[in-house]
Motif scaffolding. Structure first.
Motif, mmCIF file in Angstrom:
data_model
loop_
_atom_site.group_PDB
_atom_site.id
_atom_site.type_symbol
_atom_site.label_atom_id
_atom_site.label_comp_id
_atom_site.label_asym_id
_atom_site.label_seq_id
_atom_site.Cartn_x
_atom_site.Cartn_y
_atom_site.Cartn_z
ATOM 1 N N VAL A 1 -2.283 -23.687 30.642
ATOM 2 C CA VAL A 1 -2.229 -25.005 30.011
ATOM 3 C C VAL A 1 -3.413 -25.149 29.058
ATOM 4 C CG1 VAL A 1 -2.322 -27.497 30.411
ATOM 5 C CG2 VAL A 1 -1.049 -26.018 31.988
ATOM 6 N N GLY A 2 -3.108 -25.527 27.834
ATOM 7 C CA GLY A 2 -4.134 -25.670 26.814
ATOM 8 C C GLY A 2 -4.426 -24.394 26.048
ATOM 9 N N PHE A 3 -3.871 -23.274 26.511
ATOM 10 C CA PHE A 3 -4.098 -21.983 25.855
ATOM 11 C C PHE A 3 -2.830 -21.431 25.209
ATOM 12 C CE2 PHE A 3 -7.482 -22.376 28.916
ATOM 13 C CZ PHE A 3 -8.602 -21.929 28.214
ATOM 14 N N GLY B 1 7.805 -20.508 13.254
ATOM 15 C CA GLY B 1 7.342 -21.043 14.529
ATOM 16 C C GLY B 1 6.567 -22.332 14.361
ATOM 17 N N THR B 2 6.788 -23.273 15.257
ATOM 18 C CA THR B 2 6.144 -24.584 15.171
ATOM 19 C C THR B 2 5.054 -24.720 16.236
ATOM 20 O OG1 THR B 2 7.836 -25.544 16.612
ATOM 21 C CG2 THR B 2 8.227 -25.629 14.234
ATOM 22 N N ASN B 3 4.285 -25.824 16.116
ATOM 23 C CA ASN B 3 3.199 -26.114 17.078
ATOM 24 C C ASN B 3 2.299 -24.897 17.269
ATOM 25 O OD1 ASN B 3 4.223 -28.743 17.572
ATOM 26 N ND2 ASN B 3 5.724 -27.884 18.991
ATOM 27 N N ARG B 4 1.861 -24.386 16.155
ATOM 28 C CA ARG B 4 1.037 -23.170 16.166
ATOM 29 C C ARG B 4 -0.337 -23.450 16.752
ATOM 30 N NH1 ARG B 4 0.870 -18.760 11.349
ATOM 31 N NH2 ARG B 4 -1.133 -17.774 11.782
ATOM 32 N N LEU B 5 -0.767 -22.552 17.647
ATOM 33 C CA LEU B 5 -2.066 -22.689 18.292
ATOM 34 C C LEU B 5 -2.779 -21.347 18.273
ATOM 35 C CD1 LEU B 5 -4.063 -24.391 20.044
ATOM 36 C CD2 LEU B 5 -2.864 -23.479 22.052
ATOM 37 N N GLY B 6 -3.985 -21.313 17.704
ATOM 38 C CA GLY B 6 -4.775 -20.096 17.679
ATOM 39 C C GLY B 6 -5.378 -19.795 19.040
ATOM 40 N N GLY B 7 -5.789 -18.551 19.223
ATOM 41 C CA GLY B 7 -6.330 -18.162 20.517
ATOM 42 C C GLY B 7 -7.395 -17.092 20.410
ATOM 43 N N LEU C 1 -4.878 -14.035 18.751
ATOM 44 C CA LEU C 1 -3.579 -14.383 19.317
ATOM 45 C C LEU C 1 -3.149 -15.758 18.814
ATOM 46 C CD1 LEU C 1 -3.972 -13.130 22.990
ATOM 47 C CD2 LEU C 1 -3.112 -11.914 20.979
ATOM 48 N N VAL C 2 -1.854 -15.885 18.577
ATOM 49 C CA VAL C 2 -1.280 -17.131 18.078
ATOM 50 C C VAL C 2 -0.060 -17.468 18.928
ATOM 51 C CG1 VAL C 2 -0.187 -18.278 16.112
ATOM 52 C CG2 VAL C 2 -2.063 -16.677 15.725
ATOM 53 N N SER C 3 -0.002 -18.707 19.391
ATOM 54 C CA SER C 3 1.157 -19.174 20.152
ATOM 55 C C SER C 3 1.972 -20.118 19.283
ATOM 56 C CB SER C 3 0.715 -19.891 21.428
ATOM 57 O OG SER C 3 -0.020 -19.037 22.263
ATOM 58 N N VAL C 4 3.289 -19.925 19.286
ATOM 59 C CA VAL C 4 4.189 -20.770 18.498
ATOM 60 C C VAL C 4 5.431 -21.089 19.326
ATOM 61 C CG1 VAL C 4 3.436 -19.825 16.276
ATOM 62 C CG2 VAL C 4 5.388 -18.792 17.463
ATOM 63 N N THR C 5 6.147 -22.092 18.889
ATOM 64 C CA THR C 5 7.417 -22.437 19.523
ATOM 65 C C THR C 5 8.571 -21.892 18.688
ATOM 66 O OG1 THR C 5 6.513 -24.461 20.490
ATOM 67 C CG2 THR C 5 8.908 -24.332 20.279
ATOM 68 N N LEU C 6 9.448 -21.147 19.339
ATOM 69 C CA LEU C 6 10.664 -20.634 18.710
ATOM 70 C C LEU C 6 11.870 -21.096 19.526
ATOM 71 C CD1 LEU C 6 9.840 -16.868 17.952
ATOM 72 C CD2 LEU C 6 9.669 -18.792 16.360
#
Length: 590
Positions: free
Chosen positions: A408-410, A555-561, A456-461
């Motif tokens: 969560v949060g990552f 991809g949406t809601n992109r979050l770096g890591g 690392l990058v997290s996205v919604t697909l």
């Protein structure tokens, strides 16, 4: 008016035969020493087989920039009219001893080796345009204190930059239309004006992090070369060499005995297609990119055979090329090329002691970082793929990235994908030169596996987009491609490595975008819903459409890591013993 060089040569020969008092043509020989894809391998990369079938016990230690310099000095002693050139990727995807210091040590040792020209390769863009320009002009990195370590290694401070010229004729700023580096260089050698055209891989934007090539356009190689010929001829140049970061593959195990072969004439290879289109004024092509050693003759657009060479990679091989040039006309009448192994056991070659000192000093200040043990393995974990395209090391890396991004949060991710081209080496069980002991894994070893410094990058697909992503692995599928993307899709299948809990089945059917059964795509045993949303993690190279995986851009809601390397280190820290073995997450149907 343009005449065929071969026809001119024949006519001159016939004229000479019929003129009893004709004087012999005065010629000179120009030596060109070439290499490619050095990738910051300042130390020896290991060994090379003597023949394709020779036992490993007879392999010979090769490479090392000090030994390269020794070989080059010996070749130069044979002919003072010598030019040293590289066909790209001298930096980028480099070992820790170079990468930790932003490849400054590689540039410094290349300066002392005597390199004259380097055509910019795709990996030169790994840290972006601004950093590449710093490699040419010098100065310290704007943020990293590991830059400008000259006091510790015996080189100038601030960093001196390349004393040789970067060439990139087909890379232009889209805003200005101007090249980022000179298109060509002219060097007077033995009284002859020789032109060197530098050419970058046209497909660079598809295999480099897009942010690294933002604002740049990469033009067609052959068309760019041909357009420059009139400029060079107007400047009195008749001897023309193309240094190009593109190549081909010969289906032969690389060894001492095979490095001068040209099996199949590089048929169906990108370099053959390019050479077949070149103007007849081009006399020699020095190629690279594919990490192959070959010595070929390929027809240009007029049907004349010209020499095309490549010198393996990592400083294992040099190409010794001799141009025979007519002193009166400046025209090349003959070209001979010979690939030679940089054999560290050759008693007739003296490695460069000053360069060796610089390398040793960089080694000293990098060793505390490199030799730190971060984990253990029960056996070697290999990047070798099975028939489905899955590797044991690919499984481990994907799992490491999922572990890093699922919290969560990552990222809250449920699956991670890893591109196979980003996995550069195996993780070995055997004790290394660091003396860490069998089974122990050092930071240097995992750095060699993932040397790019990606985040690392997290996205919604959606489930449907995940299906598209899997189809984009295969040749011929351009679904979801932007209009600016290359035609035809992948040049070869790029099977992504996937994390635990994810599975699917595929079969190459010969129909574009129809290789993966969507009903077989599952997460934790549950079929992926095409309309549902899923959080996935990838590296930033992929997230920006690298390797032509363009659906990830959507991809949406992109979050770096975290850094990919940190994720792998954390995975080892979280597992007391990492065992190899394929997880069979990808199934190839019969």
């Amino acid at each position: 008016m343009k005449f065929n060089k071969l026809a001119i040569a024949i006519a001159l020969s016939l004229t000479a035969m019929n003129c009893a008092n004709a004087l012999p043509t005065s010629t000179t020989t120009i030596k060109i020493i070439a290499f490619n894809d050095f990738h910051g391998q300042m130390e020896s990369p290991g060994t090379l087989r003597q023949t394709p079938t020779s036992p490993a016990a007879t392999n010979v230690a090769v490479g090392g920039v000090d030994w390269m310099a020794g070989y080059i000095a010996k070749l130069k002693s044979q002919n003072p009219n010598t030019v040293v050139v590289s066909a790209g990727d001298i930096i980028g995807a480099t070992p820790l001893i170079s990468a930790l210091f932003h490849d400054e040590g590689t540039i410094e040792t290349m300066n002392r080796l005597g390199l004259d020209f380097n055509s910019v390769g795709n990996h030169e863009f790994d840290e972006g345009k601004a950093e590449l320009k710093r490699m040419q002009t010098g100065g310290c990195h704007p943020t990293d204190l590991n830059s400008c370590r000259g006091v510790d290694v015996g080189t100038p401070v601030p960093f001196e930059g390349a004393k040789f010229k970067f060439l990139a004729a087909n890379v232009v700023e889209t805003a200005t239309g101007k090249t980022i580096f000179p298109s060509y260089a002219i060097k007077v050698v033995g009284g002859i004006r020789v032109g060197f055209i530098g050419m970058t891989l046209k497909e660079t934007p598809t295999i480099v992090t897009p942010s690294g090539v933002a604002g740049l356009a990469f033009k067609d190689e052959a068309a760019t070369v041909n357009a420059l010929i009139p400029q060079l001829r107007a400047r009195g140049v008749e001897s023309i060499v193309v240094l190009i970061h593109q190549g081909g593959v010969v289906p032969i195990t690389q060894s001492f005995s095979t490095i001068n072969l040209c099996d199949g004439g590089l048929n169906n290879s990108p370099i053959k297609t390019i050479v077949n289109q070149l103007d007849d004024e081009v006399d020699l092509v020095v190629s690279g990119h594919t990490h192959q050693a070959y010595n070929c003759q390929i027809a240009n657009r007029d049907g004349r055979m010209i020499s095309v060479s490549s010198a393996s990679a990592q400083g294992k091989v040099l190409t010794d090329i001799n141009l025979t040039v007519n002193k009166a006309t400046g025209e090349v009448s003959a070209v001979s090329a010979n690939n030679i192994v940089v054999d560290r056991t050759n008693a007739t070659v003296t490695p460069n002691a000053a360069i060796k000192t610089i390398v040793n000093n960089y080694k000293t200040i990098s060793t505390p970082v490199a030799n730190r043990v971060i984990g253990t393995v029960s056996a070697t974990i290999t990047k070798t793929v099975n028939s489905a395209g899955e590797s044991a090391l690919g499984d481990v890396i994907a799992d490491a990235q999922l572990l890093e991004t699922q919290g969560v949060g990552f990222g809250e991710t449920v699956v991670s994908f890893m591109n196979p081209g980003g996995i550069r080496a195996d993780i070995s069980y055997a004790n290394s030169t660091a003396g860490e002991g069998d089974g122990n894994v050092t930071y240097s070893e995992v750095f060699t596996v993932q040397p790019f410094g990606n985040t690392l990058v997290s996205v919604t697909l959606t489930g449907d987009q995940i299906h598209t992503l899997l189809e984009q692995q295969f040749t011929g599928c351009t679904a979801g491609y932007p209009s600016s993307a290359p035609v035809g899709g992948q040049p070869f299948n790029r099977i992504l490595q996937v994390s635990t809990g994810f599975s699917y089945e595929w079969k190459e059917k010969g129909t574009a975008c129809d290789n993966v059964d969507p009903t077989s795509i599952k997460i934790n045993g549950i079929m992926v819903d095409p309309a549902a949303s899923y959080r996935v993690s990838v590296n930033n190279f992929m997230a920006d459409g690298g390797d032509q995986l363009y659906v990830l851009i959507q991809g949406t809601n992109r979050l770096g890591g975290a850094l990919d390397l940190d994720a792998l280190e954390n995975y080892f820290s979280s597992n007391s013993l990492v065992a190899p073995g394929l997880k069979n997450r990808i199934t190839l149907l019969p």
